[in-house]
Enzyme design. Sequence first.
Site, PDB file in Angstrom:
ATOM      1  N   HIS A 282       0.832  -1.205   0.000  1.00  0.00           N
ATOM      2  CA  HIS A 282       0.000   0.000   0.000  1.00  0.00           C
ATOM      3  C   HIS A 282       0.864   1.252   0.000  1.00  0.00           C
ATOM      4  O   HIS A 282       0.913   1.981  -0.977  1.00  0.00           O
ATOM      5  CB  HIS A 282      -0.910  -0.059   1.218  1.00  0.00           C
ATOM      6  CG  HIS A 282      -2.038   0.922   1.208  1.00  0.00           C
ATOM      7  ND1 HIS A 282      -2.237   1.828   0.203  1.00  0.00           N
ATOM      8  CD2 HIS A 282      -3.039   1.131   2.096  1.00  0.00           C
ATOM      9  CE1 HIS A 282      -3.314   2.550   0.476  1.00  0.00           C
ATOM     10  NE2 HIS A 282      -3.816   2.150   1.624  1.00  0.00           N
ATOM     11  N   HIS A 321      -0.713   1.467 -12.711  1.00  0.00           N
ATOM     12  CA  HIS A 321      -1.627   1.645 -11.584  1.00  0.00           C
ATOM     13  C   HIS A 321      -2.837   0.751 -11.788  1.00  0.00           C
ATOM     14  O   HIS A 321      -3.276   0.568 -12.926  1.00  0.00           O
ATOM     15  CB  HIS A 321      -2.079   3.113 -11.492  1.00  0.00           C
ATOM     16  CG  HIS A 321      -2.670   3.466 -10.163  1.00  0.00           C
ATOM     17  ND1 HIS A 321      -3.987   3.217  -9.863  1.00  0.00           N
ATOM     18  CD2 HIS A 321      -2.126   4.030  -9.058  1.00  0.00           C
ATOM     19  CE1 HIS A 321      -4.218   3.621  -8.626  1.00  0.00           C
ATOM     20  NE2 HIS A 321      -3.104   4.109  -8.112  1.00  0.00           N
ATOM     21  N   ASP A 377       3.906   7.751  -7.061  1.00  0.00           N
ATOM     22  CA  ASP A 377       5.095   7.371  -6.302  1.00  0.00           C
ATOM     23  C   ASP A 377       6.390   7.549  -7.082  1.00  0.00           C
ATOM     24  O   ASP A 377       7.473   7.456  -6.507  1.00  0.00           O
ATOM     25  CB  ASP A 377       4.988   5.908  -5.867  1.00  0.00           C
ATOM     26  CG  ASP A 377       3.877   5.725  -4.869  1.00  0.00           C
ATOM     27  OD1 ASP A 377       3.819   6.533  -3.931  1.00  0.00           O
ATOM     28  OD2 ASP A 377       3.067   4.812  -5.035  1.00  0.00           O
TER      29      ASP A 377
HETATM   30  C1  LIG Z   1       0.503  -0.920  -9.815  1.00  0.00           C
HETATM   31  C2  LIG Z   1       0.436  -2.306 -10.416  1.00  0.00           C
HETATM   32  C3  LIG Z   1       0.506  -3.330  -9.275  1.00  0.00           C
HETATM   33  C4  LIG Z   1      -0.886  -2.464 -11.178  1.00  0.00           C
HETATM   34  O1  LIG Z   1      -0.953  -3.744 -11.626  1.00  0.00           O
HETATM   35  P1  LIG Z   1      -2.172  -4.331 -12.475  1.00  0.00           P
HETATM   36  O2  LIG Z   1      -3.198  -3.298 -12.732  1.00  0.00           O
HETATM   37  O3  LIG Z   1      -2.604  -5.554 -11.770  1.00  0.00           O
HETATM   38  O4  LIG Z   1      -1.493  -4.648 -13.862  1.00  0.00           O
HETATM   39  P2  LIG Z   1      -0.867  -6.023 -14.261  1.00  0.00           P
HETATM   40  O5  LIG Z   1       0.072  -6.513 -13.205  1.00  0.00           O
HETATM   41  O6  LIG Z   1      -1.978  -6.932 -14.684  1.00  0.00           O
HETATM   42  O7  LIG Z   1       0.002  -5.611 -15.549  1.00  0.00           O
HETATM   43  C5  LIG Z   1      -0.492  -5.537 -16.870  1.00  0.00           C
HETATM   44  C6  LIG Z   1       0.691  -5.703 -17.821  1.00  0.00           C
HETATM   45  O8  LIG Z   1       1.610  -4.596 -17.667  1.00  0.00           O
HETATM   46  C7  LIG Z   1       2.863  -5.065 -17.176  1.00  0.00           C
HETATM   47  N1  LIG Z   1       3.275  -4.137 -16.121  1.00  0.00           N
HETATM   48  C8  LIG Z   1       2.471  -3.556 -15.184  1.00  0.00           C
HETATM   49  N2  LIG Z   1       3.184  -2.719 -14.434  1.00  0.00           N
HETATM   50  C9  LIG Z   1       4.451  -2.769 -14.912  1.00  0.00           C
HETATM   51  C10 LIG Z   1       5.635  -2.111 -14.540  1.00  0.00           C
HETATM   52  N3  LIG Z   1       5.645  -1.238 -13.538  1.00  0.00           N
HETATM   53  N4  LIG Z   1       6.760  -2.386 -15.222  1.00  0.00           N
HETATM   54  C11 LIG Z   1       6.749  -3.273 -16.251  1.00  0.00           C
HETATM   55  N5  LIG Z   1       5.647  -3.919 -16.644  1.00  0.00           N
HETATM   56  C12 LIG Z   1       4.510  -3.675 -15.985  1.00  0.00           C
HETATM   57  C13 LIG Z   1       2.621  -6.460 -16.636  1.00  0.00           C
HETATM   58  O9  LIG Z   1       3.777  -7.256 -16.697  1.00  0.00           O
HETATM   59  C14 LIG Z   1       1.537  -6.935 -17.561  1.00  0.00           C
HETATM   60  O10 LIG Z   1       2.144  -7.286 -18.791  1.00  0.00           O
HETATM   61  P3  LIG Z   1       1.622  -8.561 -19.632  1.00  0.00           P
HETATM   62  O11 LIG Z   1       0.232  -8.183 -20.060  1.00  0.00           O
HETATM   63  O12 LIG Z   1       2.599  -8.700 -20.734  1.00  0.00           O
HETATM   64  O13 LIG Z   1       1.628  -9.708 -18.660  1.00  0.00           O
HETATM   65  C15 LIG Z   1       1.611  -2.526 -11.400  1.00  0.00           C
HETATM   66  O14 LIG Z   1       1.522  -1.630 -12.475  1.00  0.00           O
HETATM   67  C16 LIG Z   1       2.975  -2.436 -10.711  1.00  0.00           C
HETATM   68  O15 LIG Z   1       3.440  -3.418 -10.141  1.00  0.00           O
HETATM   69  N6  LIG Z   1       3.623  -1.229 -10.756  1.00  0.00           N
HETATM   70  C17 LIG Z   1       4.894  -1.036 -10.115  1.00  0.00           C
HETATM   71  C18 LIG Z   1       4.700  -0.802  -8.636  1.00  0.00           C
HETATM   72  C19 LIG Z   1       4.130   0.562  -8.317  1.00  0.00           C
HETATM   73  O16 LIG Z   1       4.597   1.571  -8.812  1.00  0.00           O
HETATM   74  N7  LIG Z   1       3.125   0.575  -7.426  1.00  0.00           N
HETATM   75  C20 LIG Z   1       2.542   1.828  -6.961  1.00  0.00           C
HETATM   76  C21 LIG Z   1       1.141   1.972  -7.398  1.00  0.00           C
HETATM   77  S1  LIG Z   1       0.514   3.551  -6.851  1.00  0.00           S
END
Ligand SMILES: CC(C)(COP(=O)(O)OP(=O)(O)OC[C@H]1O[C@@H](n2cnc3c(N)ncnc32)[C@H](O)[C@@H]1OP(=O)(O)O)[C@@H](O)C(=O)NCCC(=O)NCCS
Length: 444
Positions: A282, A321, A377
């Site tokens: 979070h 996100h 972030d």
């Molecule tokens: C925030 C987050 C968890 C959202 O995840 P989500 O909505 O569940 O998206 P998914 O994990 O299903 O990702 C969708 C696709 O984008 C890719 N992807 C998502 N975030 C990515 C990132 N930061 N870097 C590289 N690839 C990423 C995934 O590998 C996936 O690719 P694929 O379709 O080839 O498998 C994710 O984007 C992430 O881990 N970001 C980095 C951590 C972060 O900054 N968190 C703060 C959020 S405020």
Amino acid sequence: MGSATVFRHRRPNVTQKQTLTVRDNRTGDEYELDITDGTIRASDVGKIGKTGEEPGLAVYDPGFTNTASTRSAVTYIDGDRGILEYRGYPIEQLAESSTFLEVAYLLIHGELPTKEQHDQWVHEITFHTFVHENLKSLMQGFRYDAHPMGMLLSSVGALSTFYPEARNIKDPQVRHEQIVRLIAKMPTLGAWSFRHAQGKPYVYPDNDLTYTENFLSMLFRMSESKYEPDPRLSKALEVLFILHADHEQNCSTNAVRSVGSSQVDPYSAVSAGIAALYGPLHGGANEAVLRMLKRIKTKDNVPAFIEGVKNGDERLMGFGHRVYKNYDPRAKIIKKATEDVFEVTGVNPLLEVAQELEKIALEDEYFVSRKLYPNVDFYSGLIYEALQFPPEMFTVLFAIPRTAGWLAQWLELVDDPEQKIARPKQIYTGERQLDFIPAAQRWS
Ligand SMILES: CC(C)(COP(=O)(O)OP(=O)(O)OC[C@H]1O[C@@H](n2cnc3c(N)ncnc32)[C@H](O)[C@@H]1OP(=O)(O)O)[C@@H](O)C(=O)NCCC(=O)NCCS
């Protein structure tokens, strides 16, 4: 439990009725459920298949990813369009032209204050910044290396023992007093948890200063008789606080609402929110961004790093996100605040790395096709580091402004006649009706 396929049977007889017809193939019975605001009621689903002996159907939704737990008029998010509004006002306009305390008033009261209301609100918050000396002693009892979030969580929980009347949550005046106290005292407790780890004396609030100026004073003042923070820093902090003030039904807000639904006092409910925010999924992403930037080290290493991300070796932290699939509206604002802070503190060499990463990622097909944009972030960690906060403090800096949002949501909960004590169902997967054999027999 895997997810089953949902079959869509297209039928020509379209009506404009706002209902859902469900046929239970176990019995052949059909049900018509009302659709309101794009939702059906879980209690209506519970009528499907219900007999004298059998419970009705339930919905299975770990993490509540597709369950509306409340009706709320506090914060609106449209992730596809990159929109964030507090009480209908766009975040960009609030960050540009408002103050954190005015935004807190807006979140709590639902509308912007008149001049008199504003002055009264600021006066009340300013004059409740001090905490009981016994609470200070309690904080001083923590180990020298205590995590500041652990200290904040405990000290906010402890506030309930200083204000036992707070449990009278039906009384609007009592509620108001606790809301003022919480918003006022959070910076004091947050700053003291920071000073504690440094072995520095706790600094008392200075009620001549604004909310963010006073926070900076409690964080950084040493022997000067009057601490005068750089206005660019207090303004940048003001913007960061506004951006973090609320984000609708996220994990910590859900924790506040869930615990608050037991009708406990708001100090205990807010400490549950702090506990939720403490978790790395979070509140911890900006710390991960900073670690990543330090590892990349120089601009020249960026292309190789991006290749690694595209090969699936790791994620580009601070990008993507769950909700925002266009851009995170807060990221643009924070980028500007970063520039303002660096004017005062000098440029963090990691900024160059961050800018290069952003530039390449925004043009690269991998990121563009997956709708991966910088989130809030991506830059906040750089600002916090420039202000000399250790990473453990980042989440405290999130919890202080989020208290306004938690309390606005808590107030909404307390006044909502539809809300009940939060009590989800489960699908029981354990054993049944085993015969107990006493230990002496089992072990003989
Ligand atoms: C925030 C987050 C968890 C959202 O995840 P989500 O909505 O569940 O998206 P998914 O994990 O299903 O990702 C969708 C696709 O984008 C890719 N992807 C998502 N975030 C990515 C990132 N930061 N870097 C590289 N690839 C990423 C995934 O590998 C996936 O690719 P694929 O379709 O080839 O498998 C994710 O984007 C992430 O881990 N970001 C980095 C951590 C972060 O900054 N968190 C703060 C959020 S405020």
